[in-house]
Design a protein around this motif. Structure first.
Motif, PDB file in Angstrom:
ATOM      1  N   ARG A 151      10.071 -23.373 -10.713  1.00 37.77           N
ATOM      2  CA  ARG A 151       8.366 -24.401 -11.011  1.00 37.77           C
ATOM      3  C   ARG A 151       7.492 -24.987 -11.874  1.00 37.77           C
TER       4      ARG A 151
ATOM      5  N   PRO B 168       1.732 -27.764 -12.830  1.00 35.07           N
ATOM      6  CA  PRO B 168       2.788 -26.341 -12.121  1.00 35.07           C
ATOM      7  C   PRO B 168       1.463 -25.546 -12.218  1.00 35.07           C
TER       8      PRO B 168
ATOM      9  N   LEU C 187       1.489 -23.841  -8.620  1.00 35.81           N
ATOM     10  CA  LEU C 187       3.161 -22.887  -7.725  1.00 35.81           C
ATOM     11  C   LEU C 187       2.799 -21.924  -7.879  1.00 35.81           C
TER      12      LEU C 187
ATOM     13  N   PRO D 277       2.258 -29.882  -3.628  1.00 30.78           N
ATOM     14  CA  PRO D 277       2.104 -28.876  -4.425  1.00 30.78           C
ATOM     15  C   PRO D 277       1.546 -27.429  -3.712  1.00 30.78           C
TER      16      PRO D 277
END
Length: 410
Positions: A215, A331, A334, A398
């Motif tokens: 991820r 990120p 995620l 995302p």
């Protein structure tokens, strides 16, 4: 406004004051090193040691910010930073006076500016990033929140360039004394005003995030490249200014401050104007920022005069300012809430890792051929741009991570 979101300005203020203290020193570090008789590589080693401490302690600080609370972490960090830079100013004064020299002076520079200050500054961005991730529920708000962190860092770069450059006109010791004063102000603000989280808001055992996690690793690669390019340039800028234009120590501090001011203006413009208004997803921010940054780094290579150097630094700041919120926010969309502290620490460690090698390599390569670190920075930024254009992770939108709500304290 809830009590948790009400604390955001205080968290951002701690980031601002910590980086203001750090950046006030940047315009004068090159002439200071020559005043006390240290070689370019020794300055590079000092900064690299600080970066190594960021790498080794950021994950721990990020996770502790969730298990201990933001206030205890920031108070400890700002207290350590204040003490380290107060002692650093004293050591530098003794070096200028000739009381300390050679190996002992170098060792004290490494211990104070490297080990102690590096450990302290490592706590601040992960704590702020984890907090912003915790209070921003969707992607657009998350990107704006991370841009807010970048914006205050940009303001700190700008203000630090002004403060360090102007104060250096009164002597190199003046900005050195100003640094611990600024950090002490941040310590008092956090200790006095920042609310400590309740037990319900803390995470007892925040998990670690592996840098190989599918991820996050593409974002880490992109961020590593951006900060590596910056690391090759940031420390040698003072040497480039002094040697390319034949300036004395005071004028070098002023011109270097102007160049850093330009990069800060670009960073602020990107994160206050471009990023919030564009509505771009993290991948788009990285692609656009990478392209603009590549142009800026490439423009530093030829000797086109002071105005061109300042303009190139403006483009560098603009490109990095557009790209960084994509790198930090992407990120976080995620992973779960419990993983945010570990992720923030991992991002901080990733940023620090670039400065373990880049300053020492940059200053060493500068000694071989002055344009070489500038050429490498442009090549690295171009590679980052190609990576984010081609890797599929940056083309996907995302999906939001479902998480349990944390009760707000009114």
């Amino acid at each position: 406004m809830t009590a948790r979101t009400h604390q955001v300005p205080l968290v951002l203020a701690s980031v601002f004051l910590a980086f203001l203290g750090q950046m006030t020193l940047t315009p004068i570090i090159a002439p200071l090193s020559r005043e006390v008789g240290l070689a370019e590589w020794q300055v590079g080693v000092t900064i690299s040691v600080a970066a190594l401490m960021v790498v080794t302690t950021s994950q721990s600080w990020g996770r502790r910010s969730q298990s201990w609370g933001r206030k205890p972490v920031l108070v400890a960090a700002m207290g350590l930073a204040t003490a380290a830079m107060l002692l650093f100013a004293l050591v530098a004064y003794l070096g200028v006076r000739g009381v300390l020299a050679g190996t002992w002076l170098f060792v004290l520079f490494v211990l104070l500016r490297g080990v102690a200050f590096g450990t302290a500054i490592a706590a601040v961005p992960p704590t702020a990033q984890a907090y912003i991730a915790d209070v921003t529920p969707d992607g657009a708000q998350r990107v704006r929140g991370m841009a807010g962190i970048g914006a205050v860092q940009g303001v700190a770069i700008t203000a630090g360039a002004v403060v360090g450059g102007v104060l250096s006109g009164f002597g190199l010791m003046v900005p050195l004394v100003a640094v611990p004063v600024l950090l002490a102000g941040g310590l008092l603000l956090v200790a006095w005003r920042l609310r400590r989280e309740t037990r319900a808001e803390l995470v007892a055992d925040p998990p670690r995030i592996s840098p190989r996690d599918g991820r996050v690793w593409p974002y880490l690669v992109a961020g590593f490249g951006m900060f590596t390019a910056l690391g090759f340039v940031q420390l040698v800028t003072g040497f480039v200014v002094q040697d390319r234009f034949g300036l004395d120590a005071g004028a070098t501090g002023l011109v270097t401050g102007a160049a850093l001011l330009a990069s800060g203006v670009g960073l602020i413009a990107a994160q206050v104007l471009v990023v919030p208004r564009s509505g771009w997803r993290p991948g788009t921010l990285l692609r656009v920022g990478g392209a603009v940054g590549t142009v800026g780094f490439a423009a530093l290579v030829p000797d086109l005069g002071i105005a061109a150097l300042v303009a190139a630094m403006l483009l560098v700041g603009l490109g990095l300012g557009i790209g960084m919120p994509g790198y930090t926010a992407g990120p976080t969309l995620l992973v779960t809430r419990e993983e945010q502290g570990g992720l923030a620490g991992l991002i901080g460690a990733n940023n620090g890792l670039t400065f373990v090698v880049a300053p020492t390599a940059g200053t060493s390569l500068y000694s071989l051929w002055a344009p070489l670190p500038l050429v490498i920075s442009a090549a690295v930024m171009a590679a980052v741009t190609a990576f984010v254009l081609l890797h599929p992770a940056f083309a996907r939108r995302p999906a939001p991570v479902l998480r349990e709500p944390v009760p707000d304290q009114v």
